[in-house]
Design an enzyme around this catalytic site. Sequence first.
Site, PDB file in Angstrom:
ATOM      1  N   CYS A  63      -4.303  12.804  13.708  1.00  0.00           N
ATOM      2  CA  CYS A  63      -4.679  11.410  13.388  1.00  0.00           C
ATOM      3  C   CYS A  63      -4.532  10.582  14.643  1.00  0.00           C
ATOM      4  CB  CYS A  63      -3.808  10.956  12.231  1.00  0.00           C
ATOM      5  SG  CYS A  63      -3.069   9.365  12.396  1.00  0.00           S
ATOM      6  N   ASP A  96       5.201   0.467  12.015  1.00  0.00           N
ATOM      7  CA  ASP A  96       3.974  -0.156  11.522  1.00  0.00           C
ATOM      8  C   ASP A  96       3.848  -1.626  11.926  1.00  0.00           C
ATOM      9  OD1 ASP A  96       3.919   1.668   8.333  1.00  0.00           O
ATOM     10  OD2 ASP A  96       3.453   2.254  10.393  1.00  0.00           O
ATOM     11  N   ARG A 100       1.238  14.461  13.397  1.00  0.00           N
ATOM     12  CA  ARG A 100       1.623  14.235  11.996  1.00  0.00           C
ATOM     13  C   ARG A 100       1.521  15.489  11.128  1.00  0.00           C
ATOM     14  NH1 ARG A 100      -0.666   8.574   9.910  1.00  0.00           N
ATOM     15  NH2 ARG A 100       1.110   8.733   8.521  1.00  0.00           N
ATOM     16  N   ARG A 125      -8.383  -0.686   4.979  1.00  0.00           N
ATOM     17  CA  ARG A 125      -7.605   0.374   4.353  1.00  0.00           C
ATOM     18  C   ARG A 125      -6.263  -0.134   3.846  1.00  0.00           C
ATOM     19  NH1 ARG A 125      -6.485   5.514   7.516  1.00  0.00           N
ATOM     20  NH2 ARG A 125      -5.386   5.746   5.523  1.00  0.00           N
ATOM     21  N   LYS A 178       0.843  -1.203   0.000  1.00  0.00           N
ATOM     22  CA  LYS A 178       0.000   0.000   0.000  1.00  0.00           C
ATOM     23  C   LYS A 178       0.878   1.252   0.000  1.00  0.00           C
ATOM     24  CE  LYS A 178      -1.531   1.595   4.013  1.00  0.00           C
ATOM     25  NZ  LYS A 178      -1.119   2.952   4.377  1.00  0.00           N
ATOM     26  N   ASN A 179       1.919   1.262   0.852  1.00  0.00           N
ATOM     27  CA  ASN A 179       2.736   2.466   1.018  1.00  0.00           C
ATOM     28  C   ASN A 179       3.719   2.699  -0.116  1.00  0.00           C
ATOM     29  OD1 ASN A 179       1.295   2.997   3.259  1.00  0.00           O
ATOM     30  ND2 ASN A 179       2.877   2.365   4.719  1.00  0.00           N
TER      31      ASN A 179
END
Length: 530
Positions: free
Chosen positions: A216, A404, A221, A496, A118-119
């Site tokens: 967030c 993460d 952030r 997500r 995803k990133n």
Amino acid sequence: MSIYQSPFPPGAAGVSLTACMERWPDETEHPFFGRKPGLTNTLAKRCVIPTDRALPINQVLSATYPFRPYNISAPQIGRDLMSLAVAHGLPAYDTHMDKFVIRGGNPLLGTIRVSGAKNAALPAMAAALLTDEPVILENIPQVRDIETTRKLLAAMGAEVELGYGRAQHRTTISCRNLTSPEASYELVKTMRASTLVLGPLVARCGRARVSLPGGCAIGGRPIDLHIKGLELLGATITQDHGYVEATAKRLHGGEILFDKITVTGTEDLLMAATLADGETVMLNCAREPEVADLADLLNKMGARIEGAGTSTIRVKGVDKLHGARHRIIPDRIEAATFIIAGALTGGDLNVAGCDPHHLGALLEKLNEVGVKTARTADSVRVMGDNPPKAADMVTEEYPGFPTDVQAQYMALATQAEGTSIITENIFENRFMHAQELVRMGANIKIEGRRAVVRGKTPLSAAAVLASDLRASASLVLAALVADGETIIDRVYHIDRGYEHIEEKLRGVGAQIRRIGEILPKKAAAPAARG
Ligand code: EPZ
């Protein structure tokens, strides 16, 4: 309130209902929608569909029968029918209500496959803004953030085709006519990575208006380093009404020294520098594999980038970039999540389609806690037969232990013999999952940026709440070893960033299912007075 089992995985693609109907086998009765003649009307009148998910109808159809993608985007179809359904007081389906039900106790056995990262996919899709020629991206994961990015680019005038069926992991993006270089708050608030369009838009269009992302769940952030870098490349930046406005006739080269290592900051300015006049030197850059993958794509588009993947990147600006085809790297965070699941459940799990080079810090830590692993060029096998020992862990920028994976590691530490101290160095508020794990019986004390985890404590099933993407992954892992049936609410967070996670885990023996709730029928309008 009736519970309804959702038949379809997350994902999105542009498909036209009519085209689908053309290919629907006449004699076939669809479980929800009945027979073909008049089926389109049936769909229009009596449908049960999820909201804001692009392809409910086609997902249901395609989940049952293979169809090729076509033109008209499904979101419009979905929205129209959803409102039609609600307007008719018919039951409708809201994915935001999805939950996972997980019965713990099964060791994970067999092979589980990793999707594209995803990133890496998000900045790659933003990079397509830099050229008026098509960019074809492969190995794109079918996750909600990709759908959000598709909407973001489409709102600017880009044509984004998310593949479907056999091409479901390919995306073709053409930014020939960018009509409005703007990222609205509506979209940015659902996905902070939307700020990745700032650099490419000001570089290509000379103007960008992007909503500030706001706070967030895991931390403040800010994007001050993105803005500072663009100013160094000659952009004029103003901020008002919650938006950043950046303008520049043409950016120029310069030297950017990041005060702090930032992944999307490095990616955003790297993209901006590709079309700048002159050379840009970027210092103290993020070294994440996703940054190097983006540079790889940009160089295929005609950029002149050296040093990506190291802390110093040099970019010689060019006048124009062209189209390209690029395969996105595997998702190292998804791979890490599955590797820890294998260790935690005492299974024998082969995590395939990953790049073990990107998992160095995790594999070293697992070796330290006594979990056996074996790697090949594109897989990691984890053999969880030894109960893990406790070990402290500190999150760092790549190649250090990724933030993460911190939540998933905490789930493992609850089942390790001894006390593990976990220090979160990247984000100031990334222990939201700890209290949910405590609800399941874990022994965790939070002291500022440190979590003291005392193990091993048996976990028992409970109803828990996901607060963000990786926190929800750690709750899934804990539920896999908890005694009884855990219900995890708000799994839209996990959609997500994880593609079909419940199906993948079921494929290796987990007892997990997704349930949704039928929205209550709209109360009949009271009879008109008088
Ligand atoms: C990327 O976020 C990832 N997201 C995150 O993954 C990941 O947690 C993070 O990098 C760190 O590895 C994507 O790639 C889309 P940062 P990013 O800028 O770029 C501070 C997931 O779960 N900072 O590297 O937004 C910031 O507050 C997500 O997939 C500034 O102060 O993170 C943080 O403390 C979550 N000013 C630190 O730097 C800035 O302008 C690192 O953040 C930018 C960042």
